[in-house]
Design a protein around this motif. Structure first.
Motif, PDB file in Angstrom:
ATOM      1  N   GLU A 199     -68.171  50.762  54.082  1.00  0.00           N
ATOM      2  CA  GLU A 199     -66.843  51.365  54.277  1.00  0.00           C
ATOM      3  C   GLU A 199     -66.386  51.202  55.725  1.00  0.00           C
ATOM      4  OE1 GLU A 199     -63.354  53.334  53.084  1.00  0.00           O
ATOM      5  OE2 GLU A 199     -64.978  52.462  51.909  1.00  0.00           O
ATOM      6  N   THR A 242     -65.580  48.177  48.467  1.00  0.00           N
ATOM      7  CA  THR A 242     -66.679  48.727  49.275  1.00  0.00           C
ATOM      8  C   THR A 242     -68.027  48.431  48.634  1.00  0.00           C
ATOM      9  OG1 THR A 242     -65.211  50.516  49.996  1.00  0.00           O
ATOM     10  CG2 THR A 242     -67.567  50.815  50.380  1.00  0.00           C
ATOM     11  N   LYS A 279     -65.294  47.618  56.187  1.00  0.00           N
ATOM     12  CA  LYS A 279     -64.010  47.361  55.518  1.00  0.00           C
ATOM     13  C   LYS A 279     -62.845  47.895  56.340  1.00  0.00           C
ATOM     14  CE  LYS A 279     -62.467  49.808  51.998  1.00  0.00           C
ATOM     15  NZ  LYS A 279     -62.316  50.399  50.659  1.00  0.00           N
ATOM     16  N   LYS A 287     -62.704  51.337  45.996  1.00  0.00           N
ATOM     17  CA  LYS A 287     -64.151  51.583  46.073  1.00  0.00           C
ATOM     18  C   LYS A 287     -64.947  50.384  45.579  1.00  0.00           C
ATOM     19  CE  LYS A 287     -64.742  56.606  45.997  1.00  0.00           C
ATOM     20  NZ  LYS A 287     -65.321  57.752  45.258  1.00  0.00           N
ATOM     21  N   THR A 334     -56.343  47.420  52.833  1.00  0.00           N
ATOM     22  CA  THR A 334     -57.458  46.478  52.823  1.00  0.00           C
ATOM     23  C   THR A 334     -57.002  45.115  53.344  1.00  0.00           C
ATOM     24  OG1 THR A 334     -58.351  47.599  50.869  1.00  0.00           O
ATOM     25  CG2 THR A 334     -59.250  45.428  51.381  1.00  0.00           C
TER      26      THR A 334
END
Length: 419
Positions: free
Chosen positions: A260, A245, A263, A242, A338
Motif C-alpha cells: 500500500e 495492492t 502504491k 485493494k 492510482t
C-alpha cells in the motif's frame, strides 16, 4: 439572510474506510440558493466489511461507532439520522415503464397523477430476498410526447414514465441498518454509492450529453451511466483498488502494508521525474531498497486496471450503451488516484477520461476534497436536495413502498394521504 440550517449527515461504509460527514444546510431567503457547509468529518479503517458487504457485524459496528463519534465531536452535534451509501455486487438495476390515465376531468396533470404513474412503474417482480432502494423517474411521456422532465401542470389524458430502479439484497440492507442503529442513528435513506458520487462529480451538461461515472472503491467498482440527463444504467463490479495492492504484495513478495505504501508513493510521483527508480528506503520499506517504476506500472498495476475497465466495458456492451458517452468517462473514488488509471481507462474504453474531484460544498473541506470522498460528499448534496419528510420514511417502509430519491414522489404521495 438564510433560514435556520438543517443538519445532514452522510455515512459511507466502504471496504477500506468508514467515512462520516456532518453538514449544515441552509437556504438563502433571498436567492433561494442552497449551501452545504461541512462542520464535522472523520474516517476510520473499515473492519468487518468486504467487497461492500458486512461480513462481521460486531467489527462493523465497532468501526462505525468510532467514525460517527469522531465526526460528532468535531461538529458538536449528536446525530439522529444519516444518509447511507450502499455498494456491493448484490446491487442490481433495471429500467421500468408505467402508464396511467390522468384523473383530472380538465386533463391537467397533478402531483397525484405523477405519484400514481411512478408507483405503477415501481410494481416490478423481485425475489423475496431483494428490496428496492431507489426509484428515479428518467422521463415522462405525455400523450405520446417523450422528453418531459416535470409533468405537473401539463395538459394530457395519458401519462407514462420511464424509471430506473435500483435494488439490493435485503440481508445486506438489514446488516447496514443494524450497524448504524447500534450507534443510536436512524437511517434516513439508503442511496446507491455510484449515484451518490455522481451528485458531487458530474455536471448537468455531462449528464445531458451522456457520461459514464466509474467509482473505484477499495473492494468494488460502482458504475453509473447517464444519458439525456437521466441515469440509464447502474451496477457494481466486485474488484477494486485493494486488488491492485494485493497484486503488488504478491508480485514483490512484500506485506500488504508495504504494498500500500509503494502504491501511494508511486501514485504521488510526478510524470516529469526523469529517474525510473523508486527509492523505497525513504518510505520505511526494508524488504526492497529500489525498484523500477516502469516495472510496477507495466507489469503489475496496469493489468489489474485494464481488467477493471474491461469488466466495465463488458457491462456497457451488454446493455447496448458503450458508444453513447460523448462527454466521456469520469473516474473517482480512492482508486482514481492510482498511477496510470487515466491511460488505462482511455485505452480500454476509447473515450475521453478525467479524474472526478467532488465539488459543491464548503466549510471544513481541506482534507476531504479528494476522489476518495466523492460518495460521502455526494450523499450530503443528495440530502440537501431531498425534501424533509419528517417521520414518513418508516411509514413508507411499512407500506413496502420504495423511496424515490431526490424527487420524493412516492413519499410525498403518502404525505398527502395523511390527515
Amino acid at each position: 439572510m438564510s433560514n435556520k440550517p438543517r443538519i445532514i449527515a452522510a455515512i459511507d461504509m466502504g471496504s477500506s474506510k468508514i467515512a462520516t460527514l456532518v453538514s449544515q444546510v441552509a437556504v438563502d431567503a433571498v436567492t433561494g440558493e442552497t449551501s452545504v457547509n461541512i462542520v464535522g468529518a472523520s474516517q476510520v479503517e473499515s473492519k468487518g466489511i468486504k467487497k461492500g458487504q458486512i461480513v462481521d457485524i460486531e467489527e462493523a459496528v465497532e468501526a462505525t461507532i468510532l467514525s460517527i463519534e469522531a465526526a460528532e465531536r468535531m461538529a458538536g452535534y449528536n446525530l439522529e439520522t444519516a444518509y447511507v451509501a450502499m455498494g456491493g455486487a448484490h446491487i442490481h438495476s433495471q429500467n421500468s415503464h408505467g402508464v396511467v390515465a390522468v384523473s383530472d376531468p380538465n386533463d391537467e396533470i397533478s402531483q397525484n397523477d405523477v405519484d400514481r404513474v411512478i408507483e405503477a412503474a415501481s410494481a416490478v417482480s423481485l425475489p423475496v430476498s431483494r428490496e428496492i432502494i431507489f426509484v428515479v423517474p428518467r422521463e415522462f411521456i405525455v400523450d405520446g410526447e417523450p422528453g418531459v422532465k416535470d409533468a405537473v401542470g401539463m395538459s394530457g389524458v395519458r401519462l407514462e414514465v420511464d424509471t430506473h430502479i435500483v435494488s439490493a439484497a435485503s440481508s445486506a440492507l438489514k446488516n447496514a441498518r443494524k450497524a448504524i442503529n447500534e450507534v443510536g442513528v436512524e437511517v434516513e435513506e439508503v442511496v446507491f454509492s455510484g449515484m451518490a458520487s455522481a451528485e458531487a462529480i458530474l455536471t448537468s451538461t455531462e449528464k445531458e450529453l451522456g457520461c459514464l461515472l466509474i467509482d473505484i472503491g477499495g473492494g468494488t467498482t460502482s458504475i453509473a451511466a447517464y444519458i439525456d440527463g437521466a441515469i440509464a444504467y447502474s451496477g457494481v463490479i466486485p474488484i477494486g483498488a485493494k486488488n491492485v495492492t494485493n497484486d503488488l504484495a504478491i508480485g514483490l513478495r512484500v506485506s500488504l502494508e508495504t504494498a500500500e505504501k509503494i502504491k501511494i508513493a508511486l501514485s504521488a510521483k510526478k510524470k516529469d521525474e526523469e529517474s525510473d527508480e523508486m527509492d523505497l528506503e525513504s518510505l520505511g520499506v526494508t524488504e526492497i531498497k529500489k525498484i523500477s517504476k516502469k516495472t510496477l506500472l507495466e507489469g503489475i498495476i496496469r493489468p489489474r486496471l485494464n481488467e477493471i475497465f474491461s469488466m466495465v466495458k463488458i457491462e456497457l456492451e451488454r446493455e447496448g450503451l458503450l458508444n453513447r458517452f460523448p462527454s466521456g468517462a469520469v473516474v473517482t473514488g480512492g482508486g482514481a488516484e492510482t498511477a496510470g488509471v487515466i491511460d488505462s481507462a482511455k485505452r480500454v474504453l476509447s473515450v475521453p477520461v478525467r479524474i472526478g474531484v467532488p465539488r459543491g460544498v464548503g466549510g471544513l473541506i481541506d482534507d476531504i476534497i479528494t476522489p476518495a470522498f466523492a460518495t460521502s460528499i455526494g450523499l450530503l448534496l443528495y440530502g440537501a436536495k431531498a425534501k424533509p419528510v419528517e417521520n414518513l420514511t418508516s411509514f413508507a417502509k411499512k407500506m413496502k413502498l420504495p423511496s424515490v430519491g431526490v424527487f420524493g414522489k412516492i413519499i410525498d404521495g403518502i404525505k398527502n394521504l395523511l390527515p
